[in-house]
Design an enzyme around this catalytic site. Structure first.
Site, PDB file in Angstrom:
ATOM      1  N   CYS A  96       0.823  -1.230   0.000  1.00 26.22           N
ATOM      2  CA  CYS A  96       0.000   0.000   0.000  1.00 26.22           C
ATOM      3  C   CYS A  96       0.846   1.264   0.000  1.00 26.22           C
ATOM      4  O   CYS A  96       0.339   2.344  -0.294  1.00 26.22           O
ATOM      5  CB  CYS A  96      -0.929   0.005   1.205  1.00 26.22           C
ATOM      6  SG  CYS A  96      -1.851  -1.518   1.375  1.00 26.22           S
ATOM      7  N   HIS A 236      -3.957   6.561   2.992  1.00 26.43           N
ATOM      8  CA  HIS A 236      -4.274   5.270   2.370  1.00 26.43           C
ATOM      9  C   HIS A 236      -5.657   4.845   2.843  1.00 26.43           C
ATOM     10  O   HIS A 236      -5.983   4.966   4.028  1.00 26.43           O
ATOM     11  CB  HIS A 236      -3.212   4.239   2.782  1.00 26.43           C
ATOM     12  CG  HIS A 236      -3.586   2.839   2.418  1.00 26.43           C
ATOM     13  ND1 HIS A 236      -4.019   2.504   1.150  1.00 26.43           N
ATOM     14  CD2 HIS A 236      -3.620   1.694   3.151  1.00 26.43           C
ATOM     15  CE1 HIS A 236      -4.289   1.201   1.126  1.00 26.43           C
ATOM     16  NE2 HIS A 236      -4.064   0.697   2.324  1.00 26.43           N
ATOM     17  N   ASN A 266     -10.098  -1.035  -0.380  1.00 24.79           N
ATOM     18  CA  ASN A 266      -8.643  -0.894  -0.240  1.00 24.79           C
ATOM     19  C   ASN A 266      -7.975  -1.313  -1.552  1.00 24.79           C
ATOM     20  O   ASN A 266      -7.975  -2.488  -1.904  1.00 24.79           O
ATOM     21  CB  ASN A 266      -8.178  -1.766   0.924  1.00 24.79           C
ATOM     22  CG  ASN A 266      -6.680  -1.692   1.166  1.00 24.79           C
ATOM     23  OD1 ASN A 266      -5.933  -1.164   0.342  1.00 24.79           O
ATOM     24  ND2 ASN A 266      -6.243  -2.245   2.284  1.00 24.79           N
TER      25      ASN A 266
HETATM   26  O1  UT7 Z   1      -3.889  -1.966   3.515  1.00 20.96           O
HETATM   27  C1  UT7 Z   1      -3.233  -1.924   4.741  1.00 20.96           C
HETATM   28  C2  UT7 Z   1      -3.426  -3.112   5.543  1.00 20.96           C
HETATM   29  N1  UT7 Z   1      -4.773  -3.458   5.882  1.00 20.96           N
HETATM   30  C3  UT7 Z   1      -5.422  -2.859   6.895  1.00 20.96           C
HETATM   31  O2  UT7 Z   1      -4.992  -1.859   7.403  1.00 20.96           O
HETATM   32  C4  UT7 Z   1      -6.637  -3.549   7.441  1.00 20.96           C
HETATM   33  C5  UT7 Z   1      -6.567  -3.562   8.943  1.00 20.96           C
HETATM   34  N2  UT7 Z   1      -7.634  -4.318   9.597  1.00 20.96           N
HETATM   35  C6  UT7 Z   1      -8.933  -3.950   9.541  1.00 20.96           C
HETATM   36  O3  UT7 Z   1      -9.298  -3.025   8.847  1.00 20.96           O
HETATM   37  C7  UT7 Z   1      -9.916  -4.691  10.418  1.00 20.96           C
HETATM   38  O4  UT7 Z   1      -9.208  -5.473  11.352  1.00 20.96           O
HETATM   39  C8  UT7 Z   1     -10.906  -5.598   9.626  1.00 20.96           C
HETATM   40  C9  UT7 Z   1     -11.883  -4.743   8.847  1.00 20.96           C
HETATM   41  C10 UT7 Z   1     -10.153  -6.507   8.697  1.00 20.96           C
HETATM   42  C11 UT7 Z   1     -11.723  -6.453  10.583  1.00 20.96           C
HETATM   43  O5  UT7 Z   1     -12.419  -5.617  11.506  1.00 20.96           O
HETATM   44  P1  UT7 Z   1     -12.336  -5.915  13.061  1.00 20.96           P
HETATM   45  O6  UT7 Z   1     -13.194  -4.929  13.731  1.00 20.96           O
HETATM   46  O7  UT7 Z   1     -10.882  -5.943  13.447  1.00 20.96           O
HETATM   47  O8  UT7 Z   1     -13.037  -7.314  13.150  1.00 20.96           O
HETATM   48  P2  UT7 Z   1     -12.433  -8.715  13.649  1.00 20.96           P
HETATM   49  O9  UT7 Z   1     -11.478  -9.278  12.658  1.00 20.96           O
HETATM   50  O10 UT7 Z   1     -11.987  -8.577  15.078  1.00 20.96           O
HETATM   51  O11 UT7 Z   1     -13.746  -9.590  13.637  1.00 20.96           O
HETATM   52  C12 UT7 Z   1     -14.882  -9.309  14.483  1.00 20.96           C
HETATM   53  C13 UT7 Z   1     -15.961 -10.306  14.176  1.00 20.96           C
HETATM   54  C14 UT7 Z   1     -15.475 -11.748  14.174  1.00 20.96           C
HETATM   55  O12 UT7 Z   1     -16.520 -12.565  14.694  1.00 20.96           O
HETATM   56  P3  UT7 Z   1     -16.495 -13.059  16.220  1.00 20.96           P
HETATM   57  O13 UT7 Z   1     -15.227 -13.836  16.372  1.00 20.96           O
HETATM   58  O14 UT7 Z   1     -16.525 -11.819  17.049  1.00 20.96           O
HETATM   59  O15 UT7 Z   1     -17.724 -13.890  16.318  1.00 20.96           O
HETATM   60  C15 UT7 Z   1     -15.277 -12.060  12.729  1.00 20.96           C
HETATM   61  O16 UT7 Z   1     -15.402 -13.432  12.435  1.00 20.96           O
HETATM   62  O17 UT7 Z   1     -16.473 -10.072  12.853  1.00 20.96           O
HETATM   63  C16 UT7 Z   1     -16.414 -11.267  12.093  1.00 20.96           C
HETATM   64  N3  UT7 Z   1     -16.179 -10.950  10.706  1.00 20.96           N
HETATM   65  C17 UT7 Z   1     -17.166 -10.681   9.837  1.00 20.96           C
HETATM   66  N4  UT7 Z   1     -18.495 -10.665   9.980  1.00 20.96           N
HETATM   67  C18 UT7 Z   1     -19.238 -10.347   8.891  1.00 20.96           C
HETATM   68  C19 UT7 Z   1     -14.980 -10.825  10.067  1.00 20.96           C
HETATM   69  N5  UT7 Z   1     -15.194 -10.500   8.778  1.00 20.96           N
HETATM   70  C20 UT7 Z   1     -16.536 -10.404   8.613  1.00 20.96           C
HETATM   71  C21 UT7 Z   1     -17.367 -10.088   7.519  1.00 20.96           C
HETATM   72  N6  UT7 Z   1     -18.697 -10.065   7.701  1.00 20.96           N
HETATM   73  N7  UT7 Z   1     -16.857  -9.789   6.297  1.00 20.96           N
END
Ligand code: UT7
Length: 309
Positions: A96, A236, A266
């Site tokens: 990125c 970004h 992204n």
């Molecule tokens: O380009 C540079 C690098 N990339 C980034 O900077 C991305 C950085 N990370 C993020 O933006 C976030 O961590 C994400 C958007 C990827 C994820 O958001 P989060 O708030 O950190 O969610 P999480 O991974 O902690 O997941 C929370 C819950 C989980 O369920 P449980 O375990 O709480 O039951 C996941 O399984 O949300 C669930 N989950 C989803 N639910 C519906 C994860 N992905 C999805 C989805 N739809 N697509």
């Protein structure tokens, strides 16, 4: 591709994607189109805006993690499409931060007098390396390209400062494990998802906020600029919550932050130049404005560029 389209592919919802990321839709390259095709279109538009022809270019730096092929560089393929026969060309793989790294290198090479006119491109077709069965990642990414022309000028302003950093010790948090020399593609890993993007989202999120803040604070300090002097930050576009947290940490109001993540998701190296282009074409950037571009990505890599427009 909208969030509603994704609801039909994996267990997700428009509500979750919008609330957790700010993304509503993303652009997906059809089969048969690759990074150099999008880089070509963006380059033509940038050269038209700069009023130069392909013959004028003596440097092309192209940031991508989704090249047309492992060999040759996508920059070489682009050079041929543009017929930019006077240009030295190279790809850089800084995820990125590819466009930010490219701006730093092009500026340095121009400043030391080795080259005069550089084209810097950020382009990705991430849809080709996304695991469309993994809801943790497939909702996040999109395809696109953006480009800028750099040239020496006697007018005060231009690129005032650049800042780039990396931490390879955290590489495993955001990677495509297979397809290189360490783990060549074979029948096992073609089926198990190792050729696709894998990400530890929450860990990457925390690092992203820390690094984006560091990149912004460092470039402000280095250039003797206050955050209140910044007319527009172009971050970004990985997650609206990362963008908001960064702006809050450097005390920049959100009306001075450019956001278009809802339309594109992204797009890795393409995200900053796409946002820059939209900001310029919509008159969000005026001559004399101070613009701070900030990025963070796989590697990890991060950086910033301060421009007086
Ligand atoms: O380009 C540079 C690098 N990339 C980034 O900077 C991305 C950085 N990370 C993020 O933006 C976030 O961590 C994400 C958007 C990827 C994820 O958001 P989060 O708030 O950190 O969610 P999480 O991974 O902690 O997941 C929370 C819950 C989980 O369920 P449980 O375990 O709480 O039951 C996941 O399984 O949300 C669930 N989950 C989803 N639910 C519906 C994860 N992905 C999805 C989805 N739809 N697509």
């Amino acid at each position: 591709m909208t969030n509603a389209d994704l609801e039909k592919m994996v267990e997700t919802s428009d509500e979750w994607i919008t609330a957790r990321t700010g993304i509503k839709e993303r652009r997906i390259a059809p089969d048969g189109l690759a990074a150099s095709d999008y880089a070509h279109e963006a380059s033509l538009k940038a050269m038209e805006m700069a009023g130069i022809s392909a013959d004028d270019l003596d440097l092309i730096i192209l940031g991508t993690v989704t090249p047309d092929a492992p060999l040759p560089s996508t920059a070489c393929i682009l050079q041929d499409k543009l017929k930019a026969k006077n240009a030295a060309v190279v790809d850089i793989v800084a995820a990125c931060s590819g466009f930010i790294y490219g701006l730093e290198y092009a500026k340095a090479i121009i400043q030391n007098g080795q080259k005069e006119k550089a084209l810097v491109i950020g382009v990705e077709t991430l849809s080709k390396i996304v695991n469309w069965k993994d809801r943790n990642t497939c909702v996040l990414f999109g395809d696109g390209a953006g480009a800028a022309v750099l040239a020496p000028s006697d007018t005060p302003g231009g690129i005032l400062a650049t800042y780039t950093k990396a931490d390879g010790s955290l590489a495993r948090l955001l990677q495509v494990p297979a397809g290189g020399g360490r783990l060549p593609l074979n029948t096992d890993n073609i089926g198990n998802g190792d050729r696709f993007i894998q990400m530890q989202g929450p860990e990457v999120f925390k690092s992203a906020v820390r690094a984006m803040e560091e990149a912004a604070v460092s470039i402000l300090k280095q250039s003797g600029t206050k955050s209140g002097d910044i007319d527009l930050m172009i971050p970004h576009q990985a997650n609206i919550r990362i963008i908001e947290a960064t702006a809050k940490r450097i005390k920049l109001p959100m009306d001075r932050v450019f956001v278009n993540i809802h339309k594109y998701g992204n797009t890795s190296a393409a995200s900053v130049p796409i946002a820059l282009d939209e900001a310029v074409r919509s008159n969000r950037i005026r001559p004399g404005d101070k613009i701070m571009m900030v990025s963070f990505g796989a590697g990890f890599t991060w950086g910033s560029v301060l421009v007086e427009w």
